[in-house]
Structure formats: C-alpha cells, structure tokens
Enzyme design. Structure first.
Site, PDB file in Angstrom:
ATOM      1  CG  HIS A 120      58.977  10.814 -20.746  1.00  0.00           C
ATOM      2  ND1 HIS A 120      59.675   9.413 -20.746  1.00  0.00           N
ATOM      3  CD2 HIS A 120      58.582  10.510 -19.583  1.00  0.00           C
ATOM      4  CE1 HIS A 120      59.736   8.249 -19.284  1.00  0.00           C
ATOM      5  NE2 HIS A 120      58.958   9.669 -18.406  1.00  0.00           N
ATOM      6  CG  ASP A 147      55.639   8.728 -25.388  1.00  0.00           C
ATOM      7  OD1 ASP A 147      54.752   8.220 -24.560  1.00  0.00           O
ATOM      8  OD2 ASP A 147      56.548   9.611 -24.896  1.00  0.00           O
ATOM      9  CD  GLN A 190      51.426   9.991 -18.969  1.00  0.00           C
ATOM     10  OE1 GLN A 190      49.918  10.207 -18.658  1.00  0.00           O
ATOM     11  NE2 GLN A 190      51.619   9.712 -18.017  1.00  0.00           N
ATOM     12  CE  LYS A 203      53.412   6.428 -17.705  1.00  0.00           C
ATOM     13  NZ  LYS A 203      53.613   6.304 -16.672  1.00  0.00           N
ATOM     14  CB  CYS A 249      60.804  11.159 -16.574  1.00  0.00           C
ATOM     15  SG  CYS A 249      61.396  10.447 -15.360  1.00  0.00           S
TER      16      CYS A 249
HETATM   17  C1  LIG Z   1      54.429  10.843 -21.784  1.00  0.00           C
HETATM   18  C2  LIG Z   1      55.284   9.449 -21.361  1.00  0.00           C
HETATM   19  N1  LIG Z   1      56.472   9.075 -22.378  1.00  0.00           N
HETATM   20  C3  LIG Z   1      57.225   7.972 -21.795  1.00  0.00           C
HETATM   21  C4  LIG Z   1      56.194   6.966 -20.547  1.00  0.00           C
HETATM   22  C5  LIG Z   1      57.928   6.305 -19.980  1.00  0.00           C
HETATM   23  O1  LIG Z   1      56.518   5.695 -19.455  1.00  0.00           O
HETATM   24  P1  LIG Z   1      57.610   3.760 -18.933  1.00  0.00           P
HETATM   25  O2  LIG Z   1      58.319   4.061 -18.253  1.00  0.00           O
HETATM   26  O3  LIG Z   1      56.322   2.583 -19.338  1.00  0.00           O
HETATM   27  O4  LIG Z   1      57.781   2.979 -20.220  1.00  0.00           O
HETATM   28  C6  LIG Z   1      56.310   8.103 -19.568  1.00  0.00           C
HETATM   29  C7  LIG Z   1      55.992   7.349 -18.061  1.00  0.00           C
HETATM   30  O5  LIG Z   1      55.575   7.998 -17.205  1.00  0.00           O
HETATM   31  C8  LIG Z   1      55.295   9.110 -20.216  1.00  0.00           C
HETATM   32  O6  LIG Z   1      54.676   9.721 -18.842  1.00  0.00           O
END
Ligand SMILES: Cc1ncc(COP(=O)(O)O)c(C=O)c1O
Length: 409
Positions: free
Chosen positions: A124, A201, A204, A227, A367
C-alpha cells in the site's frame, strides 16, 4: 470452534440495516473501512456525555475517569495483539501515521547512504511513500520483492535481496489489493539472519487473523482501528519496548516531555514520548471497545467464517464469463479480499452499477499502484468481506455482476 451466528451478530451493526437506491445495503467495502458495532458507538457517546476531559494532566474526577478509560484501552489492545507490555502500544492516527513515525524516528536516526530498505511490489502507498521520502533524505536505497502471477511474494529471491546493507524489511501482513496472506514468519527469519529489522503493515492483518506480535517476531507492527470495528482517526504502532526507548521522539509538544528548559527538554517514558498533544481519547476508548467485541466473537471463528465465505464467493464469481480474480487461487492463502475485473467493463462502471443495486464495492488502484502495474491494469473492482457478511450477500454480488455483464455484453 463455534461457527458465527451471523444473523444475531448483524443486529449489532446499525449501519447494515438500511436501503441504498431502494435495495437492502450489501456492504462489501470492508478493506477500506468496517462498520461499527453498537458496543463501540455506545462507548463513544457515553465517553462524550459523561467523562469528557483531557487525559494525564488533570486532578479532577472527569480527567481521572478519562485517563483510566484511555489507559485501559491501551491494555486491552496490548492483550488483543499479544504484546508483552501496554507501553509497547503507541497510539497514532492509523497505519499511515504509525509507519511515518518509524520512518521519521528510527529511520532518520539510523539510516545512512548505502543502507537498504527492502519493500515489496505489493505494498500500500502508506508502506512505500514514507520510505521513498526517507531514502531521498538519507541516501538509502529501496529494493523490492517481486510478485508471481498469483500475486504471491517471490521469496526465493530473498537471498539475493538481503545483505548486511539491509537495515529494514517493510512488508504487509496481508495485501489490501490482492488478499495475499504473506508468510511473515519466514520473512522475519530471513531478515534476522542479516540483522535487519522488520516492519509489518498490519492494516489488513490484525483485522482477519488472531495476532500474537511476540510470536511473529517482527520489530514493528502498524494498524488502524477503523478497519477492525473501531473509530477512524485512531491506530497503533506496536514495537518492542527497548526499541521504542532507543528511538528519538517525532512530534514535540505537551504530554511527551518530562522536564523543559530553555534550550532542551527530556522525554516522557514510552509510549508517551511518541504521543505529543491532546490525543484521540474517544478514539482510543472506542478501539478498546472494538477489540473487546472482536475478542468476544472470537478471532478464530471470524477467520473461519471469512474463509468459508470467500471460498463460496470465489466459486460463484468464477462462473461469470469474463470475470478474472487476482491474487492467490487457493482460498487458504488469501484473506477476505476479492479484486477482480469483468471483461472490458471499467471497474468504476462496475462499482457504479453495483451501487445502483445497493452493493458497495471499491474500484480503483486501492493505493497500490505498483500492484496494478505488475498486472498491467489501471484499476480493479474489489469486494471485501468481514464477519457480518453472508452467502446471501455474495449471491447479491453475483446477481449485480450479471447485470453489469448484460450492460457491457
Ligand atoms: C495494507 C494497508 N496498509 C495501509 C493502509 C492505510 O491505512 P490508514 O489509511 O488507515 O492509515 C491500508 C488502508 O487501506 C491498507 O489496506
């Protein structure tokens, strides 16, 4: 393990019970954000109605209550993720801020020209761009683990990618764009062999799996509350205590100091050293209620329900001519995310037509533009499932996609 009583559980989520465009809502955009159970909504309302005060600084009763609830939430989250100590749970705004915190503290402190950060093509943007900025500032170099045609990491390349120049391996626990569940323990073991730290990260990850950060063996784990049934604007950076203690602070201000002189200050103990300013008190308390809720339902039961549902949805979607699902073919290797294209229909058109049927899915690059590039795509449509979704909803998705197909031929 007892199966989920999804009918009962759905009653806990008020937002699910509404019509959109004249049809009962089917909410399949959970990878972007989940709906919130009443237990979380109630705790937010009662905090603001009864206990609202700033934390840590007040001696009066409301401040005491707010502080107790705020720190209890930290303890709940620490238990939920298997942390050794609540002080290892740093509140942030979410995954993005957690990763930026590591880049701006540990990263700026430690990295120098010639050092390497190993990422993957699956990441992401929030686990890419902070490292690009850091690399530009420090002269460090970014390297990438590539993906195979099923969207799995090519881990056979690790021996060539890792060396004593590697200072950090930063990869997702589970991909938001492909659903791939990464073998993170294997990655951690390889990184440790060359003395690199590992950041996962977990945006998910913690959502769908029972997490034990100590067992995973990584150094940093980042995730977002919204989430996993919690409020927006709250998230966590978990790191081992000694690592947090060795890291310099990032943002300066109230609550993160011990003593302040004219030219210098000393820092508060971790985790407060990283929590400058008035925090998202209600958000933290709400996330505490969310993890209580998830723990009561049972993370193993949630994972089993999702696997069952995704297996069913994949079988049904596979029967739609022209539909291609990206990511691992074996449901055991993937989480509850289904990224797909349908013939020549643009994913935005797919999403718009499904929306007219009351079905919420996401369309775009999620993203994860490097993933799209890897598969030669501009975008996919993405249906993502969670504990409250049902087979009947997967059937509604299939019917909606048949409508898309009838329009696009
Ligand atoms: C794998 C992953 N990393 C990072 C993020 C970023 O999360 P946040 O926007 O809550 O900071 C997301 C959000 O969609 C994600 O799915």
């Amino acid at each position: 393990m007892s199966p989920l009583d999804v009918t009962a559980l759905r009653r806990d989520f008020p937002a699910l019970h509404q019509e959109v465009n004249g049809k009962q809502l089917v909410y399949l955009d959970n990878a972007a954000t989940s709906q919130k159970p009443r237990a979380v909504l109630d705790v937010l309302a009662s905090y603001y109605q009864e206990d609202n005060a700033n934390v840590h600084r007040g001696i009066h009763e409301l401040s005491r209550r707010a502080t107790v609830a705020y720190e209890e939430a930290r303890e709940k989250v620490a238990r939920f993720i298997g942390a050794a100590d609540p002080a290892e749970v740093v509140w942030t705004r979410g995954t993005t801020e957690s990763i930026n915190l590591v880049a701006n503290t540990w990263g700026l402190d430690v990295l120098k020209a010639g050092d390497e950060i190993l990422l993957s093509v699956m990441e992401h943007h929030s686990n890419l761009v902070p490292w690009q900025i850091l690399a530009q500032r420090t002269g460090a170099r970014l390297r990438y683990i590539e993906l195979d045609d099923e969207g799995k990491l090519l881990l056979d390349d690790l021996p060539q990618l890792l060396s004593d120049r590697t200072r950090l391996v930063a990869v997702s626990h589970i991909s938001n764009a492909l659903g791939t569940i990464n073998p993170v323990k294997e990655i951690v073991a390889a990184a440790k062999r060359v003395g690199a730290l590992v950041l996962l990260d977990g945006a998910q990850g913690v959502v769908h799996t029972k997490l034990d950060v100590q067992d995973l063996g990584a150094d940093f784990y980042a995730f977002s509350g919204h989430k996993m049934c919690g409020p927006t604007g709250i998230g966590v950076l978990w790191a081992r205590r000694e690592l947090l203690e060795a890291m310099p602070p990032w943002q300066g201000g109230g609550d993160m100091i011990e003593f302040v002189e004219r030219d210098t200050s000393t820092w508060a103990e971790v985790p407060h050293k990283f929590e400058a300013g008035t925090p998202n008190i209600a958000g933290a308390i709400g996330l505490g209620a969310a993890v209580d809720y998830l723990a009561a339902v049972g993370m193993d039961a949630i994972a089993a329900h999702e696997r069952n549902l995704v297996t069913y949805a994949m079988e049904r979607l596979a029967q739609i001519p022209g539909l291609r699902i990206y990511g691992p073919r074996d449901p055991v290797e993937r989480s509850a995310v289904l990224s797909f294209t349908l013939g020549d229909a643009h994913p935005h058109d797919i999403s718009t037509i499904l929306d007219s049927e009351g079905i919420a899915v996401r369309a775009g690059h999620h993203c994860a533009q490097l993933v799209m590039k890897r598969f030669g795509l501009a975008a996919t449509a993405r249906a993502s499932f969670y504990l409250y979704n049902t087979r009947a909803e997967a059937d509604r998705l299939v019917e909606g996609l048949e409508t898309v197909r009838s329009i696009f031929g």
